[in-house]
Design a protein around this motif. Sequence first.
Motif, PDB file in Angstrom:
ATOM      1  N   ARG A 262       0.836  -1.209   0.000  1.00  0.00           N
ATOM      2  CA  ARG A 262       0.000   0.000   0.000  1.00  0.00           C
ATOM      3  C   ARG A 262       0.868   1.255   0.000  1.00  0.00           C
ATOM      4  NH1 ARG A 262      -4.849  -1.767   3.886  1.00  0.00           N
ATOM      5  NH2 ARG A 262      -6.193  -2.585   2.261  1.00  0.00           N
TER       6      ARG A 262
ATOM      7  N   ALA B  58       2.254   1.705  -3.567  1.00  0.00           N
ATOM      8  CA  ALA B  58       1.205   2.176  -4.476  1.00  0.00           C
ATOM      9  C   ALA B  58       0.853   3.637  -4.178  1.00  0.00           C
ATOM     10  CB  ALA B  58      -0.032   1.291  -4.360  1.00  0.00           C
ATOM     11  N   ASP B  59       0.718   3.978  -2.895  1.00  0.00           N
ATOM     12  CA  ASP B  59       0.392   5.363  -2.524  1.00  0.00           C
ATOM     13  C   ASP B  59       1.483   6.329  -2.961  1.00  0.00           C
ATOM     14  OD1 ASP B  59      -2.001   4.568  -1.438  1.00  0.00           O
ATOM     15  OD2 ASP B  59      -1.296   4.622   0.650  1.00  0.00           O
TER      16      ASP B  59
ATOM     17  N   SER C 264      -3.354   2.603  -7.602  1.00  0.00           N
ATOM     18  CA  SER C 264      -3.956   1.591  -6.737  1.00  0.00           C
ATOM     19  C   SER C 264      -3.026   0.383  -6.639  1.00  0.00           C
ATOM     20  CB  SER C 264      -5.313   1.155  -7.283  1.00  0.00           C
ATOM     21  OG  SER C 264      -5.149   0.427  -8.488  1.00  0.00           O
TER      22      SER C 264
ATOM     23  N   SER D 119      -3.920  -2.611  -7.206  1.00  0.00           N
ATOM     24  CA  SER D 119      -4.199  -3.429  -8.396  1.00  0.00           C
ATOM     25  C   SER D 119      -3.375  -2.962  -9.585  1.00  0.00           C
ATOM     26  CB  SER D 119      -5.682  -3.354  -8.762  1.00  0.00           C
ATOM     27  OG  SER D 119      -6.469  -3.902  -7.735  1.00  0.00           O
ATOM     28  N   GLU D 120      -3.297  -1.640  -9.791  1.00  0.00           N
ATOM     29  CA  GLU D 120      -2.504  -1.104 -10.895  1.00  0.00           C
ATOM     30  C   GLU D 120      -1.024  -1.423 -10.708  1.00  0.00           C
ATOM     31  OE1 GLU D 120      -4.764   2.874 -12.404  1.00  0.00           O
ATOM     32  OE2 GLU D 120      -4.020   2.896 -10.341  1.00  0.00           O
TER      33      GLU D 120
END
Length: 97
Positions: A73, A76-77, A82, A84-85
Amino acid sequence: MELKEAKKIIQAGLTWANWTSEQQEAMKIALHSIAKVEEQQEVKELGEIKASLKERKEQMSIMLTPTHKKEIRKIADSLNISVSELIGYWVDQYPLN
């Protein structure tokens, strides 16, 4: 009336009608407006085509440790995407073919 028909009528009027300069100017503005509407319709159609070609996502569950879950997380952040991406990006980097 369709945009193409309106455009033809105005263009014919500009060529052949005995309009005053104010009427001609108004028709030129109308033609410009029609061109903008046509442009917006083309952009909308392209967006719809792109959306229909985009591969649909399917749901999948994966098991991660709480630490890995926090880390993925954070990654991604930091990339403003996301999880998923992010996973999709990683998968794309290692094609099987």
